[in-house]
Design a protein around this motif. Sequence first.
Motif, PDB file in Angstrom:
ATOM      1  N   LEU A  32       0.860  -1.219  -0.096  1.00 51.06           N
ATOM      2  CA  LEU A  32       0.282   0.039  -0.179  1.00 51.06           C
ATOM      3  C   LEU A  32       0.978   1.629   0.125  1.00 51.06           C
ATOM      4  O   LEU A  32       0.569   2.067  -0.403  1.00 51.06           O
ATOM      5  N   ASP A  33       2.004   1.058   0.716  1.00 46.15           N
ATOM      6  CA  ASP A  33       2.580   2.505  -0.014  1.00 46.15           C
ATOM      7  C   ASP A  33       3.526   2.883  -0.639  1.00 46.15           C
ATOM      8  O   ASP A  33       3.802   3.753  -2.233  1.00 46.15           O
ATOM      9  N   GLY A  45       3.109   6.386  -3.153  1.00 44.97           N
ATOM     10  CA  GLY A  45       3.934   6.916  -4.014  1.00 44.97           C
ATOM     11  C   GLY A  45       3.431   7.593  -4.997  1.00 44.97           C
ATOM     12  O   GLY A  45       3.848   7.717  -6.108  1.00 44.97           O
ATOM     13  N   ALA A  46       3.158   6.161  -6.347  1.00 46.95           N
ATOM     14  CA  ALA A  46       2.423   6.022  -7.271  1.00 46.95           C
ATOM     15  C   ALA A  46       1.774   7.195  -7.565  1.00 46.95           C
ATOM     16  O   ALA A  46       1.021   7.804  -6.691  1.00 46.95           O
TER      17      ALA A  46
END
Length: 123
Positions: free
Chosen positions: A78-79, A83-84
């Motif tokens: 999920l991190d 950032g995407a």
Amino acid sequence: MDVFEGLADPLRRDLLRRRAGGPARVVDLAAAYEVSRPAVSRHLRLLTEAGLANAEDRGRERHYRLELGPLTDVWRFLDELEGAPAAQPRFAEGVLDALETEVHRTRREHRAPATAITKEQTG
């Protein structure tokens, strides 16, 4: 089974939510669902295989508790997504504005010849 497969089923996710409050017996967990106790036991076994639950035998009873360790894989995933860059819309805003302008222009052109003919006939 990996952690994502363990989380894929809604009943297993709900079992994990219930385990956040502490260990529980299979019979107590099964009472909350419309599926059979053996079906709940199978889901708990799959959660155990995924590392998301731990079973402890206490006499004749088996108690299951939540294991948070494997969830680090989910949090890491999920991190990465956080950032995407955001998904691009299918059409840019300017394209839709241009389409709206073209629709209005076409409507005016279709109305204009009818008005011109009417003026010629009456004039």
